[in-house]
Design an enzyme around this catalytic site. Structure first.
Site, PDB file in Angstrom:
ATOM      1  N   GLU A 161     -23.937   7.295  -5.008  1.00  0.00           N
ATOM      2  CA  GLU A 161     -22.610   7.113  -5.437  1.00  0.00           C
ATOM      3  C   GLU A 161     -21.598   6.840  -4.160  1.00  0.00           C
ATOM      4  OE1 GLU A 161     -20.515  10.945  -6.837  1.00  0.00           O
ATOM      5  OE2 GLU A 161     -18.825  10.042  -7.050  1.00  0.00           O
ATOM      6  N   LYS A 192     -23.733   4.874  -8.970  1.00  0.00           N
ATOM      7  CA  LYS A 192     -22.523   5.445  -9.504  1.00  0.00           C
ATOM      8  C   LYS A 192     -21.281   4.905  -8.574  1.00  0.00           C
ATOM      9  CE  LYS A 192     -20.208   9.979 -10.664  1.00  0.00           C
ATOM     10  NZ  LYS A 192     -20.302  11.101 -11.022  1.00  0.00           N
TER      11      LYS A 192
HETATM   12  P1  13P Z   1     -14.706  12.041 -11.625  1.00  0.00           P
HETATM   13  O1  13P Z   1     -15.177  11.114 -12.666  1.00  0.00           O
HETATM   14  O2  13P Z   1     -13.744  12.902 -11.744  1.00  0.00           O
HETATM   15  O3  13P Z   1     -14.171  10.947 -10.594  1.00  0.00           O
HETATM   16  O4  13P Z   1     -15.996  12.556 -10.921  1.00  0.00           O
HETATM   17  C1  13P Z   1     -17.024  11.999 -10.780  1.00  0.00           C
HETATM   18  C2  13P Z   1     -17.850  12.535  -9.793  1.00  0.00           C
HETATM   19  O5  13P Z   1     -18.890  13.074  -9.991  1.00  0.00           O
HETATM   20  C3  13P Z   1     -17.078  12.722  -8.528  1.00  0.00           C
HETATM   21  O6  13P Z   1     -18.283  12.781  -7.610  1.00  0.00           O
END
Ligand code: 13P
Length: 341
Positions: A178, A220
């Site tokens: 991510e 992500k």
């Molecule tokens: P959000 O969808 O609220 O951005 O959160 C996703 C997430 O896992 C952030 O690390």
């Protein structure tokens, strides 16, 4: 490393029109969410809230994986069924957030670096023992109209994401990688596209150098979107075009799924944008969601800590999951928001 297992778990998480519920808020973050609805952040209230989410009937049709926080993976239902077992029994893959949050990046004013690599192999082994089949690590990329992020900041975060991903795969756990370019700020969508492109290019270069199996991971990312304070906001169509262009250029087709974060978009916008991206498909990867706020904000606002509101909160949650699942196929429409009782 068991390639077949990694590939099959990654595929299962983004199986037929399925996405991920990010329920991995750290203790300070969940406290912030509870403060907003006047609920005290005790261990049992946190447990109860997650129990409400995970026991909602029917979500397994739309949710392929749930990301948990350390405390939550150690908790269970009122009758003591561990949450990981509950989810697995329902056909939902349990996962775990393994980064330890961000700190200021030394000598780089305004930039962040994620901590949590020390002892990670042993922590992953323990989480696996407890039933987690995938993990998540979040890198935070600050952005402005001028000089942020620096190329060093991008490289340092990309390197850590790759170190983490390689450790996961060595233990046959699917890494969710991510790299989040923040939505805060006044920058426009073009600036977000430039920065997101540089970030993804660096991330895949590092993942490749670390021998990470692309087929056994999920990405992500943020959507390509203007900063929240930008005077020029964009249509769902324009956001979908910029986001798809960026993904086509920088995400290898071998990656089985792109699961977007919501990053502060409203629940409806996050669904609408995902839908618009999928309307431009078919794409080489599954294009789905890994939403925290966009799935949970309406649920929290309905629950408010009251047992009497649980049924309505679960109904709200199931509906958000269903709408996002429809968006995975480009079959969502804003008018569907009206149908909710
Ligand atoms: P959000 O969808 O609220 O951005 O959160 C996703 C997430 O896992 C952030 O690390």
């Amino acid at each position: 490393m068991n390639n077949e297992q990694l590939m099959s778990v990654a595929k299962a998480i983004v199986g037929k029109q399925k996405g991920i519920l990010a329920a991995d808020e750290s203790s300070p973050t969940i406290k912030k969410r509870f403060d907003a609805i006047n609920v005290e952040s005790t261990e049992d209230n946190r447990r109860r809230y997650r129990e409400i989410l995970f026991t909602t009937e029917g979500i397994e049709r739309y949710i392929g994986g749930v990301i948990l926080f350390d405390e939550t993976l150690r908790q269970g239902t009122k009758d003591s069924t561990p949450f990981a077992d509950l989810l697995s029994t329902r056909g939902i893959v349990p996962g775990i957030k393994v980064d330890k949050g961000t700190k200021a990046l030394a000598l780089h004013t305004g930039e962040k670096i994620t901590e949590g690599l020390d002892g990670l192999y042993d922590r992953l082994a323990e989480y696996k023992e407890m039933g987690a089949r995938f993990a998540k690590w979040r890198a935070v990329i600050e952005i402005n109209e001028h000089d942020l992020p620096s190329s060093f900041g991008i490289r340092a975060n990309a390197h850590l994401l790759a170190r983490y991903a390689a450790l996961c795969q060595e233990l046959d756990m699917v890494p969710i990688v991510e790299p989040e370019v923040l939505m805060d700020g006044a920058h426009d969508m073009e600036r977000c596209e430039v920065v997101t492109s540089r970030v993804l290019e660096a991330v895949f270069t590092e993942l490749d150098a670390h021998r990470v199996l692309f087929e056994g991971m999920l990405l992500k990312p943020n959507m390509v979107i203007p900063g929240m304070r930008c005077a020029r906001q964009e249509s769902a169509q324009r956001i979908a075009e910029a986001t798809s262009r960026c993904m086509y250029r920088y995400v290898p087709a071998a990656v089985p799924g792109i699961v977007f974060l919501s990053g502060g978009q409203s629940a409806e916008d996050a669904t609408d944008h995902l839908n618009a991206i999928n309307m431009m498909g078919p794409h080489p990867w599954k294009v789905s969601f890994s939403y925290g706020r966009a799935l949970q904000a309406p649920v929290l606002a309905t629950w408010k800590g009251q047992e009497g509101n649980v049924a309505a909160a679960q109904k709200m949650f199931l509906n958000r999951c269903r709408l996002n699942s429809l968006a995975c196929e480009g079959r969502y429409g804003r008018a569907m928001e009206e149908d909710v009782a």
